[in-house]
Design a protein around this motif. Structure first.
Motif, mmCIF file in Angstrom:
data_model
loop_
_atom_site.group_PDB
_atom_site.id
_atom_site.type_symbol
_atom_site.label_atom_id
_atom_site.label_comp_id
_atom_site.label_asym_id
_atom_site.label_seq_id
_atom_site.Cartn_x
_atom_site.Cartn_y
_atom_site.Cartn_z
ATOM 1 N N VAL A 128 0.850 -1.201 0.000
ATOM 2 C CA VAL A 128 0.000 0.000 0.000
ATOM 3 C C VAL A 128 0.880 1.243 0.000
ATOM 4 C CG1 VAL A 128 -1.599 1.318 1.443
ATOM 5 C CG2 VAL A 128 -1.891 -1.150 1.188
ATOM 6 N N ASP A 129 0.462 2.286 -0.722
ATOM 7 C CA ASP A 129 1.232 3.538 -0.671
ATOM 8 C C ASP A 129 0.363 4.776 -0.508
ATOM 9 O OD1 ASP A 129 0.158 3.545 -3.236
ATOM 10 O OD2 ASP A 129 1.965 4.344 -4.183
ATOM 11 N N HIS A 130 -0.968 4.611 -0.460
ATOM 12 C CA HIS A 130 -1.866 5.754 -0.250
ATOM 13 C C HIS A 130 -2.970 5.379 0.738
ATOM 14 C CE1 HIS A 130 -0.178 8.521 -3.144
ATOM 15 N NE2 HIS A 130 -0.192 7.582 -4.079
ATOM 16 N N LEU A 131 -3.384 6.342 1.533
ATOM 17 C CA LEU A 131 -4.403 6.109 2.547
ATOM 18 C C LEU A 131 -5.721 5.661 1.942
ATOM 19 C CD1 LEU A 131 -5.269 6.245 5.525
ATOM 20 C CD2 LEU A 131 -5.835 8.670 5.144
ATOM 21 N N ASP A 132 -6.098 6.205 0.779
ATOM 22 C CA ASP A 132 -7.399 5.860 0.203
ATOM 23 C C ASP A 132 -7.504 4.380 -0.146
ATOM 24 O OD1 ASP A 132 -5.589 6.288 -2.013
ATOM 25 O OD2 ASP A 132 -7.336 6.269 -3.325
ATOM 26 N N GLN A 133 -6.351 3.724 -0.383
ATOM 27 C CA GLN A 133 -6.380 2.283 -0.646
ATOM 28 C C GLN A 133 -6.880 1.530 0.585
ATOM 29 O OE1 GLN A 133 -2.270 1.998 -1.586
ATOM 30 N NE2 GLN A 133 -2.513 2.778 -3.673
ATOM 31 N N LEU A 134 -6.435 1.961 1.745
ATOM 32 C CA LEU A 134 -6.866 1.321 2.986
ATOM 33 C C LEU A 134 -8.297 1.696 3.353
ATOM 34 C CD1 LEU A 134 -3.670 1.565 5.234
ATOM 35 C CD2 LEU A 134 -4.583 -0.429 4.050
ATOM 36 N N ILE A 150 -6.302 -8.435 9.789
ATOM 37 C CA ILE A 150 -6.042 -7.606 8.620
ATOM 38 C C ILE A 150 -4.538 -7.276 8.634
ATOM 39 C CG2 ILE A 150 -6.723 -5.593 7.282
ATOM 40 C CD1 ILE A 150 -9.060 -7.484 8.080
ATOM 41 N N ILE A 151 -3.808 -7.765 7.655
ATOM 42 C CA ILE A 151 -2.360 -7.546 7.570
ATOM 43 C C ILE A 151 -2.081 -6.603 6.407
ATOM 44 C CG2 ILE A 151 -0.112 -8.641 7.226
ATOM 45 C CD1 ILE A 151 -1.355 -11.234 8.304
ATOM 46 N N ILE A 152 -1.343 -5.550 6.678
ATOM 47 C CA ILE A 152 -1.052 -4.528 5.660
ATOM 48 C C ILE A 152 0.455 -4.407 5.501
ATOM 49 C CG2 ILE A 152 -1.323 -2.094 5.047
ATOM 50 C CD1 ILE A 152 -3.675 -2.182 7.263
ATOM 51 N N THR A 153 0.952 -4.476 4.271
ATOM 52 C CA THR A 153 2.373 -4.241 4.039
ATOM 53 C C THR A 153 2.559 -2.939 3.264
ATOM 54 O OG1 THR A 153 2.690 -5.313 1.862
ATOM 55 C CG2 THR A 153 2.642 -6.748 3.805
ATOM 56 N N THR A 154 3.599 -2.204 3.623
ATOM 57 C CA THR A 154 3.858 -0.910 2.995
ATOM 58 C C THR A 154 5.292 -0.481 3.247
ATOM 59 O OG1 THR A 154 3.149 1.424 2.891
ATOM 60 C CG2 THR A 154 3.089 0.346 5.050
ATOM 61 N N ARG A 155 5.796 0.360 2.371
ATOM 62 C CA ARG A 155 7.108 0.963 2.591
ATOM 63 C C ARG A 155 7.003 2.218 3.457
ATOM 64 N NH1 ARG A 155 10.369 0.528 -3.213
ATOM 65 N NH2 ARG A 155 9.859 -1.659 -3.627
ATOM 66 N N ASP A 156 5.794 2.730 3.586
ATOM 67 C CA ASP A 156 5.570 4.024 4.246
ATOM 68 C C ASP A 156 4.806 3.840 5.556
ATOM 69 O OD1 ASP A 156 5.147 6.628 4.961
ATOM 70 O OD2 ASP A 156 4.038 7.184 3.147
ATOM 71 N N GLU A 157 5.499 3.903 6.674
ATOM 72 C CA GLU A 157 4.856 3.733 7.972
ATOM 73 C C GLU A 157 3.802 4.802 8.218
ATOM 74 O OE1 GLU A 157 5.973 3.232 12.731
ATOM 75 O OE2 GLU A 157 7.386 4.194 11.358
ATOM 76 N N HIS A 158 3.983 5.982 7.640
ATOM 77 C CA HIS A 158 3.047 7.087 7.869
ATOM 78 C C HIS A 158 1.633 6.732 7.412
ATOM 79 C CE1 HIS A 158 1.893 11.160 8.750
ATOM 80 N NE2 HIS A 158 1.488 11.378 7.511
ATOM 81 N N VAL A 159 1.516 5.958 6.342
ATOM 82 C CA VAL A 159 0.204 5.524 5.866
ATOM 83 C C VAL A 159 -0.494 4.700 6.941
ATOM 84 C CG1 VAL A 159 -1.015 4.113 4.152
ATOM 85 C CG2 VAL A 159 0.877 5.574 3.435
ATOM 86 N N LEU A 160 0.257 3.850 7.623
ATOM 87 C CA LEU A 160 -0.307 3.036 8.707
ATOM 88 C C LEU A 160 -0.775 3.921 9.863
ATOM 89 C CD1 LEU A 160 2.357 0.176 8.776
ATOM 90 C CD2 LEU A 160 0.105 0.118 7.689
#
Length: 230
Positions: A128-134, A150-160
């Motif tokens: 994931v790289d954008h909030l709207d995806q989540l 619910i498991i989410i993987t991302t390069r950007d912790e800020h999105v989490l």
């Protein structure tokens, strides 16, 4: 479920270098939350093995849920095809119904909340790289039944953080021994370097800094090559 989590690792886990020890750190984040919906983010730079970890967890535990879905490459896929197709995949996977059609993201959100709020599911939302995806795939915990993961993987912790994911896990790179083993499995089809290659192998492992993807790529590239070519 708790008995399963504390049992010996299966052959699925053992097939991945160092995955057993990584799972021992990751899985306790879920313990004691069978009566809640649990969202956990796996974050960090590319090549750390975030997707691999999510895949292993998914394959290991999916049979304990009423439904499951692994939504891969969200960042890339959503740019090309849009979020409604990902919502449609999520619903089709979990409900095991390929006739579901999602017209737009709003329709998709309504369908997910309506059809899945009583189901205990395992959902992976990968890269994931954008909030709207989540917000459009797993907007709130009450979209899903109690006990869901619910498991989410991302390069950007800020999105989490923006999505309110409180439990966030940052995998460390492999230690030197595991890194050498992974590299050698790709470069020599063995867990140890061939004669005369130890020093060169250690240099490559140091250069890769414990990143699994770098070790796999370099090992595959150097397979079958002479010392001079190395």
């Amino acid at each position: 479920m708790m008995k399963k989590l504390s049992s010996k690792p299966s052959s699925i886990i053992k097939n991945f270098i160092a995955m057993e020890s990584i799972m021992e750190k990751f899985i306790p984040l879920y313990l004691g939350f069978e009566n809640n919906v649990r969202m956990i983010g796996i974050y960090g730079m590319g090549g750390l093995g975030k997707t691999t970890l999510a895949r292993v967890v998914y394959d290991e535990f999916r049979s304990h849920f009423e439904g499951s879905s692994f939504i891969a490459n969200v960042r890339e896929y959503s740019k090309k095809h849009g979020l409604p197709q990902l919502q449609q995949q999520l619903l089709a996977d979990i409900l095991e119904n390929r006739n579901i059609y999602v017209r737009n993201v709003y329709d998709g959100v309504d369908l997910i909340k309506e059809r899945l709020h009583c189901k205990k599911i395992l959902l992976v939302i990968d890269d994931v790289d954008h909030l709207d995806q989540l917000t459009n795939l797993a907007g709130e915990q009450d979209w899903f039944g109690l006990g869901s993961w619910i498991i989410i993987t991302t390069r950007d912790e800020h999105v989490l953080k923006l999505h309110g994911v409180l439990n966030r896990y940052n995998p460390n790179g492999l230690n030197n021994d595991d890194a050498l083993k992974l590299f050698c499995l790709k470069a020599f089809k063995n867990e140890q370097p061939e004669k005369g290659y130890m020093q060169l192998s250690q240099a490559v492992v140091k250069y890769a800094s414990g990143l699994p993807l770098a070790l796999i790529t370099l090992g595959s590239f150097l397979f079958g090559r002479t010392i001079v070519e190395w």
